[in-house]
Write a protein that holds these residues in place. Structure first.
Motif, PDB file in Angstrom:
ATOM      1  N   THR A 143      -7.460  -2.232  -4.683  1.00 37.65           N
ATOM      2  CA  THR A 143      -6.788  -3.417  -5.192  1.00 37.65           C
ATOM      3  C   THR A 143      -6.993  -4.580  -4.229  1.00 37.65           C
ATOM      4  OG1 THR A 143      -5.095  -2.074  -6.271  1.00 37.65           O
ATOM      5  CG2 THR A 143      -4.552  -4.383  -5.868  1.00 37.65           C
ATOM      6  N   TYR A 144      -7.226  -5.776  -4.800  1.00 42.95           N
ATOM      7  CA  TYR A 144      -7.391  -6.972  -3.957  1.00 42.95           C
ATOM      8  C   TYR A 144      -6.457  -8.068  -4.453  1.00 42.95           C
ATOM      9  CZ  TYR A 144      -9.464 -10.767  -1.321  1.00 42.95           C
ATOM     10  OH  TYR A 144      -9.640 -11.819  -0.465  1.00 42.95           O
ATOM     11  N   PRO A 145      -5.700  -8.730  -3.587  1.00 44.91           N
ATOM     12  CA  PRO A 145      -5.640  -8.461  -2.147  1.00 44.91           C
ATOM     13  C   PRO A 145      -4.977  -7.112  -1.855  1.00 44.91           C
ATOM     14  CG  PRO A 145      -3.964 -10.050  -2.770  1.00 44.91           C
ATOM     15  CD  PRO A 145      -4.814  -9.843  -3.989  1.00 44.91           C
ATOM     16  N   THR A 146      -5.263  -6.596  -0.678  1.00 48.40           N
ATOM     17  CA  THR A 146      -4.784  -5.265  -0.306  1.00 48.40           C
ATOM     18  C   THR A 146      -3.268  -5.180  -0.363  1.00 48.40           C
ATOM     19  OG1 THR A 146      -6.676  -4.943   1.154  1.00 48.40           O
ATOM     20  CG2 THR A 146      -4.776  -3.532   1.522  1.00 48.40           C
ATOM     21  N   LYS A 147      -2.781  -4.107  -0.943  1.00 49.70           N
ATOM     22  CA  LYS A 147      -1.347  -3.828  -0.931  1.00 49.70           C
ATOM     23  C   LYS A 147      -1.144  -2.438  -0.329  1.00 49.70           C
ATOM     24  CE  LYS A 147      -1.164  -1.762  -5.525  1.00 49.70           C
ATOM     25  NZ  LYS A 147      -0.389  -1.581  -6.748  1.00 49.70           N
TER      26      LYS A 147
END
Length: 353
Positions: A143-147
């Protein structure tokens, strides 16, 4: 295979780690690892007969530490947690799931912990040869942005169907999603115990605000100790925790509740005492504390792994769960590292502090 020189690997820390006498929480108040650990501790609990059998399998069915009360576990969930590229590019043979299980067997481990996909792909060949710990949730990094969130990747029934002896799960204590994760994992552990599987909890802290004055307190003894205490409350049979690198997270960040005695009486700066405080929060060792081996740093891996094992054992812990230090090497070198860790627990001269 030639045994390593533990004192030489510990270097300047050899005396402080091997000769340390713990004056904080006495060893006499702990439930220490022993060949009868499952009978003594779980035999009086509410775990059902099938669960007792699988907990016993983790401790006694195979590996160099079988029937000692200690465990050596190979965990390889990093293909999801850190990405397959970051994890397996240093040694591409581990893109093949079977080699992960082979390393655990050749390395003399009690069990192998990995994903639904890895273990399911070879279950008919290996589930009866080495206990499987199926990791049921992960932090995916696509997933972007990183979670940063642990989400379920399968079901408890699916793990049971593939012959797993246990399930493993991670909770990011302190994160925005920790409340949901605690509920999810608690319910998963309840069902796993109902079906007769043991439970292992990765008790990790995750919150950017746990860094204060450039010091990261996600591995402080007081915060990780409380995470452990929540972990055993939701019925983890084994707690996996990072070894503490500092203390005073509650006081430095200024939240929650603690007590000055934690810092003046129950801990010192010695890493053995800090780890013992983690163990105290596992009902004084009724539930085993295994420390993680950490990332691979190359030439220093062997010394770091042995150091972690010495601290864990002398604190009263149950063993080590080391992955990247082992599988990001050749199979031969990975086996040697796992055996060196196990040698610490087999060495009668390394005693409880």
């Amino acid at each position: 295979m030639k045994k390593v020189n533990i004192e030489e690997l510990l270097g300047k820390e050899a005396e402080s780690l091997l000769q340390h006498k713990c004056t904080t929480i006495p060893s006499s108040s702990l439930h220490l690892p022993s060949p009868t650990h499952v009978e003594d501790i779980f035999g009086i609990s509410d775990r059902n007969v099938q669960t007792l059998r699988n907990i016993e399998a983790l401790y006694s069915s195979r590996g160099r530490l079988a029937n000692t009360g200690y465990v050596s576990i190979l965990p390889v969930d990093q293909g999801i947690e850190h990405s397959a590229a970051a994890s397996f590019a240093p040694n591409p043979i581990y893109f093949d799931s079977e080699n992960i299980v082979k390393l655990a067997i050749e390395g003399g481990c009690n069990a192998v912990a990995s994903t639904f996909g890895v273990l399911g792909s070879v279950a008919r060949k290996y589930a009866h040869k080495i206990p499987f710990i199926v990791k049921i949730n992960h932090n995916e990094l696509l997933t972007y942005p990183t979670k940063y969130d642990q989400i379920m990747f399968g079901t408890i029934k699916e793990a049971w169907n593939m012959g797993a002896a246990a399930i493993g799960a991670t909770i990011y204590f302190g994160s925005d999603n920790s409340d949901r994760q605690i509920v999810e994992v608690s319910q998963a552990f309840e069902y796993a115990h109902e079906l007769g599987m043991a439970t292992v909890l990765w008790c990790y802290l995750r919150n950017n605000d746990f860094t204060k004055d450039k010091i990261n307190y996600e591995t402080s003894a007081d915060l990780t100790g409380q995470a452990n205490h929540i972990g055993v409350t939701i019925k983890a049979d084994i707690i996996k925790q990072k070894q503490p690198t500092n203390n005073g997270g509650f006081t430095a960040i200024g939240f929650g509740k603690t007590n000055p005695l934690v810092y003046s009486k129950l801990t010192t700066e010695n890493p053995i005492d800090l780890t013992r405080y983690q163990l105290a929060n596992c009902y004084m060792g009724r539930l085993g504390l295994i420390n993680s081996g950490g990332e691979s740093k190359g030439d220093s891996d062997l010394a770091e792994a042995v150091r972690t094992a010495v601290i864990n054992k002398r604190a009263g812990g149950t063993g080590l769960i080391s992955g990247r230090k082992a599988f990001q090497k050749s199979m031969k070198d990975g086996v040697a590292l796992l055996n060196a860790i196990q040698d610490v627990y087999l060495d009668a001269n390394i005693t409880i502090a």
